[in-house]
Enzyme design. Sequence first.
Site, short mmCIF file in Angstrom:
data_model
loop_
_atom_site.label_atom_id
_atom_site.label_comp_id
_atom_site.label_asym_id
_atom_site.label_seq_id
_atom_site.Cartn_x
_atom_site.Cartn_y
_atom_site.Cartn_z
N ASP A 75 0.81 -1.23 0.00
CA ASP A 75 0.00 0.00 0.00
C ASP A 75 0.84 1.27 0.00
OD1 ASP A 75 -2.66 -0.65 -0.04
OD2 ASP A 75 -2.80 -0.96 2.12
C1 BGC Z 1 -2.76 -3.68 4.56
C2 BGC Z 1 -2.55 -4.58 3.37
C3 BGC Z 1 -1.26 -4.23 2.69
C4 BGC Z 1 -0.10 -4.22 3.66
C5 BGC Z 1 1.19 -3.80 3.02
C6 BGC Z 1 -1.55 -3.71 5.44
O1 BGC Z 1 -1.71 -2.80 6.46
O2 BGC Z 1 -3.90 -4.12 5.27
O3 BGC Z 1 -3.62 -4.46 2.48
O4 BGC Z 1 -1.05 -5.20 1.70
O5 BGC Z 1 -0.39 -3.36 4.73
O6 BGC Z 1 1.21 -2.46 2.68
#
Ligand code: BGC
Length: 811
Positions: free
Chosen positions: A483
Amino acid sequence: MKYGHFDDENREYVITNPKTPYPWINYLGNEDFFSLTSNTGGGYTFYKDAKFRRLTRYRYNNVPVDNGGKYFYIKDGDTVWSPSWKPAQTDLDSYECRHGMSYTKFKGAKNGIVTEVLQFIPLGFWGEIQQVTVKNTSSETKKIKLFSFIEWCLWNAEDDMTNYQRNLNTGEVEVEDSVLYHKTEFKERRNHYAFYSVNQDIDGFDTDRESFMGMYNGFDAPEAVVNGQPTNSFAHGWSPVASHYIEVELQPGEEKQFVFMLGYVEVEEDNKWESKAVINKKPAKEMIAKYDSVEKVQVAFDELKEYWDQLLGKIQVDSGDDKLDRMVNIWNQYQCMVTFNMSRSASFFESGIGRGMGFRDSNQDLIGFVHQIPERARERIIDIASTQFEDGSCYHQYQPLTKKGNAAVGGDFNDDPLWLILSTTEYIKETGDFSLLDELVPFDNDISKAKPHFDHLTASFYHVVNNLGPHNLPLIGRADWNDCLNLNCFSNDPNESFQTTGNKKDGKAESLMIAGLFVLYGKEYVNLCLQIGKQEEAHKAQGHIDQMIAAVKEHGWDGDWYLRAYDYYGNKLGSQENEEGKIFIESQGWCSMAEIGMEEGMVEKSLNAVKEHLDCEYGIVLNSPAFSKYYIEYGEISTYPAGYKENGGIFCHNNPWIMIGETILGRGDQAYEYYTKIAPSFLEDISELHKVEPYVYCQMIAGKEAVKPGEAKNSWLSGTASWNFYTITQYILGVKPSYEGLLINPCIPQAWDGFKIKRIFRGVTYHIEVQNPAHVSKGVKEMFVNGKKIAGNIVPVLSKDKAHSVLVVLG
Ligand code: BGC
């Protein structure tokens, strides 16, 4: 240093020192009604949605941490104490907190009084039981005063902590007999109220916070408790609370038990009132009557235990290593169920108001619980797919109460659609239920746009095909699984969100992680097409996969590892050419799992590079070197200090991708070493450093470039739970559901002599014994089912009328 120990027989973690390095919590509830409970009684309760239906108030980021909960005070002479140590914080003669499967038990003792509190939510019930047992272990008669305490939240948890000009005027309560009712906003648009009851007469109560607390006291010493006298207050606005007061006399050796209940009621619109301004209490009274004795509570508690026996009983390993067995048999499975219920909404790191159900998160979570609750997994897949758009793209999140896409968070995270192929194919392999594919599922929750579920998978697959960049690699959109890798979202305004900015609409950034994901789940899609006779579609899809493999080999290989991405300007990221962020875990994991360039030795080289550049004492870091400054063209990732979160932290969610890659190479020792580095039960002895619960996975452990490597944050709600469970059971222990049956293909440390595992698959029980006489990691030499040798290593689906034995010899 440890703060407790595992009790495997009772499936509990027993905390014996209340001053854990961070609150160590547990979850109560399994369907609609939930509570979070810390080891010192902190936490809160909600119905279905932690944002919109919050029953009790909780203040995150409090000082000291974890203030507010379901509290009991005992006043014995001049001493005030609590069985969960907090809130009174009086030193106890003994303290114990047992977190079990959907229940928590406290036991505190002081001056000859032992108090036990059992908290749980009966199955299918919208109320939390708190059974309090007070025993006099001294040789004198004791007269003590018992106070309960909760603080109501005015339903919308976000509004409750921001909109004081209104909220301090709206609070309303009723009191009848021993039941304290909370009815704020009931007279307007709400058809629901809450209550807090106890199954015996009370000697007083409070419902107004300041009358109970005093204006300047904290939770540790409310004025009413210190005075030993409630004020029988009625809340009108301000902050409504609920506190019962009971005087208890106990002869030596005598014990008394009370059943408290915190309940939630919904009434029909035309049946809201008993009389003018008096709420209809009938449904509350029915709930109270259901569990008004300790005998009735015991029955419900036994049912809960039986429920967990069943859920956990589907996979049980006997490896000879307690630490591994308790992860697989108890805690990892339990955590997977909690993530099923919560997604990423409510923990002690997720406030319950920020996030709904994530599209990618919920699909991935499913691989950790589909064997436990296949019917609910099916329903979940349909809920998720219903929020997808016709072109395959999707809302990043949806709200559990409405099941509608959350427009505020938006979409265009280009990995999202592919995870639907993972959840669907894993569901079908586990259950054999292909009918899901024919189910009519709406797009964008619009029933007029419903198509068979299979079409959603097609849309997911072609969303990648239709969104390729300059190197024929997948466009990343706002971000992929990471993200924080916001390659098309440039932000120099600290007040804007990286994910929703999306200002480079012509964004040409490409992701190697999505490329690997596409090849792996593209193959799954092809395989599924072949299963259901769609040869032509399979052939067409395979063509796209082959092109993607070629594109990765041509443009995605950096010499010793896979690149991570091409940024907006077409520059490489995750390359030797970069000064920082030379190598990333995600593309190594996904391209390895997809076996891209296996023949050319790319997988092996990539995983060797992971070992060399990313591995450390506490796990595998996400990228290296971590970013030491802000790179506007990389987005949020470079905002974190080096070694934390997505910037060089050990992001536990993605470590299993490397473990799976290692099992593909047959390197069982390496896979297992990675597994044990982040599995919480293996970290119990370093609890002081690790900080969070030793019974559940956390999202992130500080990496090698952090100030405090090994210190963890964000326990409980993380894809880490499902991915680790999936990896240990299906790739390391190697018992993997397939369309044809149970595929057995372990990849274990060479030193192991073998292990035993019980697996209930499609209703059939298999007792599997794996023997490793030659001390290899991988390779099934021969296999016997019920004593008969079979060809290959797939156990077919056998009859349900008896248990079957499977002997597997590696070599
Ligand atoms: C989110 C995921 C994401 C991960 C890496 C998490 O907090 O829920 O959707 O893939 O972070 O960024």
